[in-house]
Enzyme design. Sequence first.
Site, PDB file in Angstrom:
ATOM      1  N   TYR A   1      37.049  21.249  22.633  1.00 23.83           N
ATOM      2  CA  TYR A   1      36.581  21.064  24.010  1.00 23.83           C
ATOM      3  C   TYR A   1      35.732  19.788  24.135  1.00 23.83           C
ATOM      4  O   TYR A   1      35.888  18.994  25.069  1.00 23.83           O
ATOM      5  CB  TYR A   1      35.775  22.299  24.394  1.00 23.83           C
ATOM      6  CG  TYR A   1      35.244  22.342  25.807  1.00 23.83           C
ATOM      7  CD1 TYR A   1      36.081  22.606  26.888  1.00 23.83           C
ATOM      8  CD2 TYR A   1      33.883  22.167  26.052  1.00 23.83           C
ATOM      9  CE1 TYR A   1      35.578  22.681  28.182  1.00 23.83           C
ATOM     10  CE2 TYR A   1      33.369  22.240  27.333  1.00 23.83           C
ATOM     11  CZ  TYR A   1      34.221  22.501  28.393  1.00 23.83           C
ATOM     12  OH  TYR A   1      33.720  22.577  29.661  1.00 23.83           O
TER      13      TYR A   1
ATOM     14  N   LYS B   1      36.499  16.501  26.508  1.00 21.50           N
ATOM     15  CA  LYS B   1      35.579  16.175  27.591  1.00 21.50           C
ATOM     16  C   LYS B   1      35.044  14.747  27.478  1.00 21.50           C
ATOM     17  O   LYS B   1      34.884  14.054  28.487  1.00 21.50           O
ATOM     18  CB  LYS B   1      34.422  17.177  27.619  1.00 21.50           C
ATOM     19  CG  LYS B   1      34.805  18.552  28.143  1.00 21.50           C
ATOM     20  CD  LYS B   1      35.396  18.478  29.549  1.00 21.50           C
ATOM     21  CE  LYS B   1      35.607  19.822  30.194  1.00 21.50           C
ATOM     22  NZ  LYS B   1      36.240  19.700  31.530  1.00 21.50           N
TER      23      LYS B   1
END
Length: 737
Positions: free
Chosen positions: A162, A166
């Site tokens: 993640y 991001k």
Amino acid sequence: MSLSFEGRVVLVTGAGGGLGREYALAFAERGASVIVNDLGADTKGGGKSSAAADKVVEEIRAKGGKAVANYDSVEDGEKLIQTALDAFGRIDVVVNNAGILRDRSFARTSDLDWDLIQRVHLRGSFLVTRAAWNHMKNQKFGRIIMTASAAGIYGNFGQANYSAAKLGLLGLGNTLAIEGRKYNIHCNTIAPVAGSRLTETVMPPDLVASLKPEYVAPLVLWLCHEQCQENGGLFEVGAGWIGKLRWERTQGYIVRQKNQSMKPEAIRDHWEKICDFTDATKPANIQESLQSMVSVLSQVESQGDVGVNPAAAAASAGLGSGIDPTKAVGQKLPPTTFSFNHTQCILYALGVGMSTKDPDHLRFLYEGHPDFSCLPTFGVIPSQAAMMGGGLSSVPGLNIDFTQVLHGEQYLELYKPLPTSGKLTSEATIADVLDKGSGAVILLDVNTYSGNELVCYNQFSVFVVGAGGFGGKRSSEKAKPPVPPPKRSPDAVVIDSTTRDQAALYRLSGDWNPLHIDPSFAAMGGFKAPILHGLCSFGFAARHVLKQFADNDPSRFKAIKVRFVKPVMPGQSLQTEMWKEGNRVHIQCKVKETDAVVLAGAYVDLHGASGASPENLSQGGGLQSELVFAEIGRRIKDVGSELVKKVNAVFGWEITKDGKKAAQWTIDLKSGSGSLHKGPYSGKVDVTMTVSDEDFMEVVQGKLNPQKAFFSGKLKVRGNIMLSQKLEVILKDYAKL
């Protein structure tokens, strides 16, 4: 005034709940047509349902809003954009919000865990935005939001997949901000903290309940509005708090020497200095980042010793000891001569953006014009030979690296209008040398003569990177200081486009620095392309003031001072903001496309206009226009019926002072025998004119043509613009003082 999105089409991905739902509702509430996209999957990316998107669409429509649902995956970006085009005919805003979580410690992260996160967050945002990109380019408008995360900025245990996606979105957003700028496509990145299906897995329930999505949505709306010029920003937002982030970098330390290998031991020994954030720099783009590396190459080649940082290396390594103010100050450079005729005057005028498209420019472009003149800022041209002829290298006490010389500030003062031909002699003196720590400032005074008569004076303020640290003073009473502008709205703003070949044209006036023409040389300096000469921007700004406040009369010009802040790329537009205070006009020059300030602390001093001064007309400091309207009122009483026959219109006047409305007048020449009203008017006005008190007087006294005032932006007109042609009947025939 509230922000409206009426007529705008907005796509929000992952809008079935949480932040996405809040964005969709907020945009719709302010008039946008919204595409509510949601695949209907669970937080790990499994399953599919239309229920979430449909529910949000129903909410919007129930409140009278416009919305359609889309159930496609963000990996089918073209389908999402096609939904917008089919339903509403365009796409203006893309909010990339869709996301899933597959949290695992790094050792337990599978290929599927990694790939799914990248596909939804990073690849999905890429595909949706790419599908919208050309539509936004063609309509010259677009706003894009990328959704990053604190996990991407700072890292977070169990979120390697993640976090990588991001922070990748931030890099994607930054590049789109650069590529989209010239098409009015802005891209910003947010790192929101709000209660949602994703955050409820990592936050306590009471915190999730408190961090409401409605505390994030207003930032997204502002960043997507046409009024917002923010581009390439990164913002953390949550709980009603918003903060902007930027990169910070230590001064660093040069750990290699010329003709010697670079060793890890040298890094170990200077690790504290490498990591010391005292006086940290804040590079804003890749050019600023690379400039330090280019500087290091030059410094190592020039003296080879270990230094503290790219900016101060020369000083700490002993190069600063090559500056001795006691030897340098007062030294005179060899005199230089400059022979010229009308050709050089015209070439310079073209180089600073003058054009035959503007009739007012002809007096500077045509030698046969009855008022043919030389632009005042041409005064820098004969004096710059003192800078470029190598004279500084012969000055005792100035042992400097000329590859590190930057033009910091410029002052020019004229003692008489410049001739359009002749032979000028310039004499230069080292006025002072200042120690700024990271570099040295050399003040070079240049007096230019025609025969024995002093024509103009220049002060070049030159910054030598890395040449500080010699123990000298930091300031000088001999320096012509920059002056900040007033803290109010500018009195006038002029926007002028440079051409792609502006630097190539300007250099023909004598500044042959390859930085302004050779792409490979510009790249060595950290620029993606050759940059415009600072003195070219200087010339643009000066002629803007000359036209706006001196009717292009070069005899009114006295002096100009500027500080050069950032470079301009040829082809960009220069926006000159001006504040008039007495005979001084403060100026600030920006690049319109980026809003970056390029000339700061600047001003132009003018000589007062010849003849009766406008101040004498004010009779006690009131508005000068009061006298004119009083006279118009008397004339209406005398010949109002005749005026009504000639004019047959109602004119509204808004008179401003210091940028604010100071008086309102209405001249009714449509009914009865005519009338004059001061203050608010309840009837219908056919045409309303807004003009400053000073410019109104210029029009009345015949010094400023109304049409020229309109086209220069001094006179603003609302309503039936054709009626403004009848102004002359009122002002010329019946309002003479």
